[in-house]
Write a protein that holds these residues in place. Structure first.
Motif, PDB file in Angstrom:
ATOM      1  N   TRP A 297      42.658  37.667  30.163  1.00 20.60           N
ATOM      2  CA  TRP A 297      43.734  37.442  31.112  1.00 20.60           C
ATOM      3  C   TRP A 297      43.167  37.465  32.519  1.00 20.60           C
ATOM      4  N   LEU A 298      43.860  36.761  33.411  1.00 21.28           N
ATOM      5  CA  LEU A 298      43.449  36.694  34.813  1.00 21.28           C
ATOM      6  C   LEU A 298      44.519  37.330  35.672  1.00 21.28           C
ATOM      7  N   GLY A 299      44.117  38.247  36.549  1.00 20.81           N
ATOM      8  CA  GLY A 299      45.027  38.886  37.488  1.00 20.81           C
ATOM      9  C   GLY A 299      44.901  38.270  38.863  1.00 20.81           C
ATOM     10  N   ILE A 300      46.035  37.972  39.481  1.00 23.00           N
ATOM     11  CA  ILE A 300      46.083  37.360  40.810  1.00 23.00           C
ATOM     12  C   ILE A 300      46.892  38.273  41.728  1.00 23.00           C
ATOM     13  N   GLY A 301      46.384  38.504  42.939  1.00 24.08           N
ATOM     14  CA  GLY A 301      47.085  39.347  43.897  1.00 24.08           C
ATOM     15  C   GLY A 301      46.343  40.661  44.116  1.00 24.08           C
ATOM     16  N   PRO A 302      46.654  41.366  45.205  1.00 24.08           N
ATOM     17  CA  PRO A 302      45.963  42.634  45.484  1.00 24.08           C
ATOM     18  C   PRO A 302      46.210  43.647  44.383  1.00 24.08           C
ATOM     19  N   ALA A 303      45.146  44.294  43.916  1.00 23.39           N
ATOM     20  CA  ALA A 303      45.168  45.327  42.867  1.00 23.39           C
ATOM     21  C   ALA A 303      45.284  44.755  41.460  1.00 23.39           C
ATOM     22  N   ALA A 304      45.392  43.443  41.302  1.00 19.59           N
ATOM     23  CA  ALA A 304      45.519  42.862  39.962  1.00 19.59           C
ATOM     24  C   ALA A 304      44.190  42.937  39.221  1.00 19.59           C
ATOM     25  N   ALA A 305      44.242  43.366  37.964  1.00 16.82           N
ATOM     26  CA  ALA A 305      43.042  43.481  37.127  1.00 16.82           C
ATOM     27  C   ALA A 305      42.886  42.262  36.237  1.00 16.82           C
ATOM     28  N   SER A 306      41.641  41.972  35.855  1.00 13.10           N
ATOM     29  CA  SER A 306      41.338  40.825  34.993  1.00 13.10           C
ATOM     30  C   SER A 306      40.381  41.240  33.896  1.00 13.10           C
ATOM     31  N   HIS A 307      40.422  40.500  32.792  1.00  6.90           N
ATOM     32  CA  HIS A 307      39.462  40.677  31.702  1.00  6.90           C
ATOM     33  C   HIS A 307      39.131  39.301  31.145  1.00  6.90           C
ATOM     34  N   ILE A 308      37.886  38.899  31.306  1.00  2.50           N
ATOM     35  CA  ILE A 308      37.441  37.599  30.823  1.00  2.50           C
ATOM     36  C   ILE A 308      36.128  37.777  30.065  1.00  2.50           C
ATOM     37  N   ASP A 309      36.158  37.497  28.777  1.00  2.00           N
ATOM     38  CA  ASP A 309      34.957  37.546  27.932  1.00  2.00           C
ATOM     39  C   ASP A 309      34.182  38.856  28.070  1.00  2.00           C
ATOM     40  N   GLY A 310      34.904  39.964  28.070  1.00  2.56           N
ATOM     41  CA  GLY A 310      34.247  41.269  28.141  1.00  2.56           C
ATOM     42  C   GLY A 310      33.953  41.749  29.544  1.00  2.56           C
ATOM     43  N   HIS A 311      34.147  40.900  30.529  1.00  3.38           N
ATOM     44  CA  HIS A 311      33.935  41.294  31.925  1.00  3.38           C
ATOM     45  C   HIS A 311      35.270  41.723  32.526  1.00  3.38           C
ATOM     46  N   ARG A 312      35.264  42.863  33.207  1.00  2.00           N
ATOM     47  CA  ARG A 312      36.469  43.375  33.855  1.00  2.00           C
ATOM     48  C   ARG A 312      36.225  43.539  35.351  1.00  2.00           C
ATOM     49  N   TRP A 313      37.249  43.299  36.112  1.00  2.00           N
ATOM     50  CA  TRP A 313      37.205  43.570  37.542  1.00  2.00           C
ATOM     51  C   TRP A 313      38.635  43.731  38.045  1.00  2.00           C
ATOM     52  N   LYS A 314      38.746  44.183  39.277  1.00  2.00           N
ATOM     53  CA  LYS A 314      40.060  44.418  39.865  1.00  2.00           C
ATOM     54  C   LYS A 314      40.034  43.959  41.314  1.00  2.00           C
ATOM     55  N   ASN A 315      41.055  43.231  41.722  1.00  2.00           N
ATOM     56  CA  ASN A 315      41.171  42.877  43.127  1.00  2.00           C
ATOM     57  C   ASN A 315      41.434  44.144  43.938  1.00  2.00           C
ATOM     58  N   GLU A 316      40.829  44.221  45.098  1.00  2.00           N
ATOM     59  CA  GLU A 316      40.962  45.424  45.915  1.00  2.00           C
ATOM     60  C   GLU A 316      42.423  45.672  46.285  1.00  2.00           C
ATOM     61  N   PRO A 317      42.905  46.920  46.154  1.00  2.00           N
ATOM     62  CA  PRO A 317      44.303  47.230  46.470  1.00  2.00           C
ATOM     63  C   PRO A 317      44.521  47.426  47.964  1.00  2.00           C
ATOM     64  N   HIS A 318      44.438  46.336  48.715  1.00  5.51           N
ATOM     65  CA  HIS A 318      44.624  46.413  50.165  1.00  5.51           C
ATOM     66  C   HIS A 318      45.129  45.056  50.643  1.00  5.51           C
ATOM     67  N   LEU A 319      46.389  44.999  51.062  1.00  9.79           N
ATOM     68  CA  LEU A 319      46.988  43.721  51.426  1.00  9.79           C
ATOM     69  C   LEU A 319      46.289  43.082  52.620  1.00  9.79           C
ATOM     70  N   GLY A 320      45.946  43.882  53.631  1.00  4.26           N
ATOM     71  CA  GLY A 320      45.313  43.321  54.812  1.00  4.26           C
ATOM     72  C   GLY A 320      44.010  42.615  54.492  1.00  4.26           C
ATOM     73  N   ARG A 321      43.152  43.247  53.710  1.00  2.00           N
ATOM     74  CA  ARG A 321      41.874  42.626  53.351  1.00  2.00           C
ATOM     75  C   ARG A 321      42.095  41.452  52.394  1.00  2.00           C
ATOM     76  N   TYR A 322      43.109  41.573  51.546  1.00  2.00           N
ATOM     77  CA  TYR A 322      43.427  40.458  50.643  1.00  2.00           C
ATOM     78  C   TYR A 322      43.827  39.221  51.441  1.00  2.00           C
ATOM     79  N   LEU A 323      44.659  39.405  52.460  1.00  2.00           N
ATOM     80  CA  LEU A 323      45.102  38.278  53.270  1.00  2.00           C
ATOM     81  C   LEU A 323      43.975  37.697  54.115  1.00  2.00           C
ATOM     82  N   ALA A 324      43.020  38.536  54.496  1.00  2.00           N
ATOM     83  CA  ALA A 324      41.958  38.110  55.415  1.00  2.00           C
ATOM     84  C   ALA A 324      40.855  37.327  54.731  1.00  2.00           C
ATOM     85  N   MET A 325      40.657  37.542  53.428  1.00  2.06           N
ATOM     86  CA  MET A 325      39.535  36.910  52.728  1.00  2.06           C
ATOM     87  C   MET A 325      40.047  35.809  51.816  1.00  2.06           C
ATOM     88  N   SER A 326      39.553  34.583  52.050  1.00  2.00           N
ATOM     89  CA  SER A 326      39.997  33.448  51.261  1.00  2.00           C
ATOM     90  C   SER A 326      38.846  32.462  51.103  1.00  2.00           C
TER      91      SER A 326
END
Length: 410
Positions: A297-326
């Motif tokens: 599954w793919l997570g979109i948005g600040p703090a959303a977690a993902s799992h793809i083919d055994g790899h896991r990661w999480k978007n940083e839980p910070h709206l300001g930094r989320y909005l600033a980086m694109s």
């Protein structure tokens, strides 16, 4: 190219931070969450941060579509309070997903809702855009218990929201509840169960209250302001929930989740693995089933977690930094579990399901040298796990201490 079978979107906005909640959320409503309880929670115009948030959310989704093959069969929008977004923002969001072809294979599209934010106008937009399942956060119908949780909604709003949801054409809706709230009695629990059944949901999620580390409720406990429920009463409450929901026609399919039994033709879920070929009720939450089966599954948005083919990661839980980086969002907690740890994690997830884990999966993934085989045998002797003809699963006794049992298999 790797693919994702599910999409999760995290909308962080709330009009008040509940004291038990450890999900990433920020107050973004008129009065910054300090508005009077009878004040309309759904603003006429979206607060300033919501429009750039949606722009950024769609940019991230577009960027991820160049890295992954997005073929979602389920979509889940959580938060926060997703229904705090205005109908206009929702209309644009759903329209762009449809234009991108992301809704073509979707069979279950869930949106979480605070009962106070459900309106006919919003529901019309959601239904038109493809949403076919709503999850209402009720937690309790007792004003005193809601006050303990610092949950801001009128208990009567749940029934009103349920009626609006059904009138809009969405028959499949869930109600979230919590038991073992400090001060709650078995009689109060029965009243909550009476109330939830009166609204005729197709699905019920009933969780035991957890004092998560970084919450206001946990701090209040440390200060001696509230006392957790004793284990004996908590156990009795869980037993009562299981007994009454089963009697009311619900299938207990996961530790904390019940789906209404149906006389409809049972559909075979196309995303289940070969080791899980049993038939599945269409009223179960199929999105969560993907989590418990460790699918992609793919997570979109600040703090959303993902799992793809055994790899896991999480978007940083910070709206300001989320909005600033694109377009690439800031991420954290990257991991790729080695095989041994991955097997343990999958065991823990799959055993949350009442059907358990298929013996064929165990024979394929649990090698003879794996010490977990002996641990499983020992837990079976203790009566907390059992083998059926096809599966290994938690026993009725094991359900009461599921977290402790499953932790031994990691």
């Amino acid at each position: 190219m790797s693919h994702a079978s599910a999409l999760y979107f995290h909308v962080p906005f709330c009009f008040h931070k509940c004291h038990y909640c450890d999900f990433y959320s920020i107050v973004d409503a008129p009065g910054h969450g300090e508005a009077k309880e009878n004040e309309a929670a759904h603003p006429t115009m979206p607060p300033a941060r919501q429009l750039p948030f949606l722009d950024r959310l769609l940019a991230e989704l577009s960027h991820r579509s160049t890295q992954l093959k997005l073929e979602p069969r389920t979509i889940f929008v959580g938060g926060g309070t997703p229904t705090l977004l205005s109908p206009d923002l929702w209309r644009r969001w759903l329209s762009e997903m449809k234009q991108a072809g992301l809704l073509e294979r979707v069979t279950e599209f869930t949106v979480e809702a605070n009962p106070e934010t459900v309106t006919p106008q919003l529901l019309d937009v959601l239904v038109e855009g493809g949403v076919n399942r709503i999850s209402i956060g009720a937690q309790s119908f007792d004003p005193a218990m809601l006050k303990v949780l610092e949950r801001w909604h009128d208990p009567m709003a749940v029934g009103k929201a349920a009626k609006m949801i059904k009138s809009a054409g969405i028959s499949n809706f869930n109600i979230d509840l919590i038991f073992a709230i400090p001060g709650q009695t078995l009689a109060m629990l029965d009243e909550d169960i009476d109330a939830v059944l009166s609204h005729e949901p197709m699905h019920v999620s009933y969780y035991s209250l957890i004092f998560e580390p970084n919450t206001a409720m946990n701090q209040r406990m440390k200060l001696g302001q509230i006392t957790p429920m004793d284990e004996e009463t908590e156990r009795a409450m869980y037993a009562r929930v299981m007994e009454r929901l089963s009697a009311a026609g619900f299938e207990h399919y996961e530790v904390s989740n019940w789906a209404r039994r149906s006389d409809e033709v049972i559909s075979r879920s196309p995303w289940r693995t070969k080791s899980h070929e049993d038939e599945v009720s269409p009223l179960r939450c199929h999105h969560n089933l993907l989590y418990w089966q460790n699918a992609n599954w793919l997570g979109i948005g600040p703090a959303a977690a993902s799992h793809i083919d055994g790899h896991r990661w999480k978007n940083e839980p910070h709206l300001g930094r989320y909005l600033a980086m694109s377009p690439e969002p800031p991420t954290q907690d990257h991991e790729h579990l080695p095989t041994n740890e991955s097997v343990g994690e999958q065991l823990m997830l799959r055993l949350r399901l009442r059907e358990g884990v298929a013996l064929s999966w165990l024979s394929e993934h649990l090698v003879e040298s794996d010490g977990r085989a002996a641990v499983i045998d020992e837990i079976i002797k203790l009566g907390m796990l059992e083998r059926t003809a096809t599966h290994l699963r938690l026993t009725s006794e094991g359900l009461f201490i599921a977290d402790a049992v499953l932790a031994k298999l990691l």
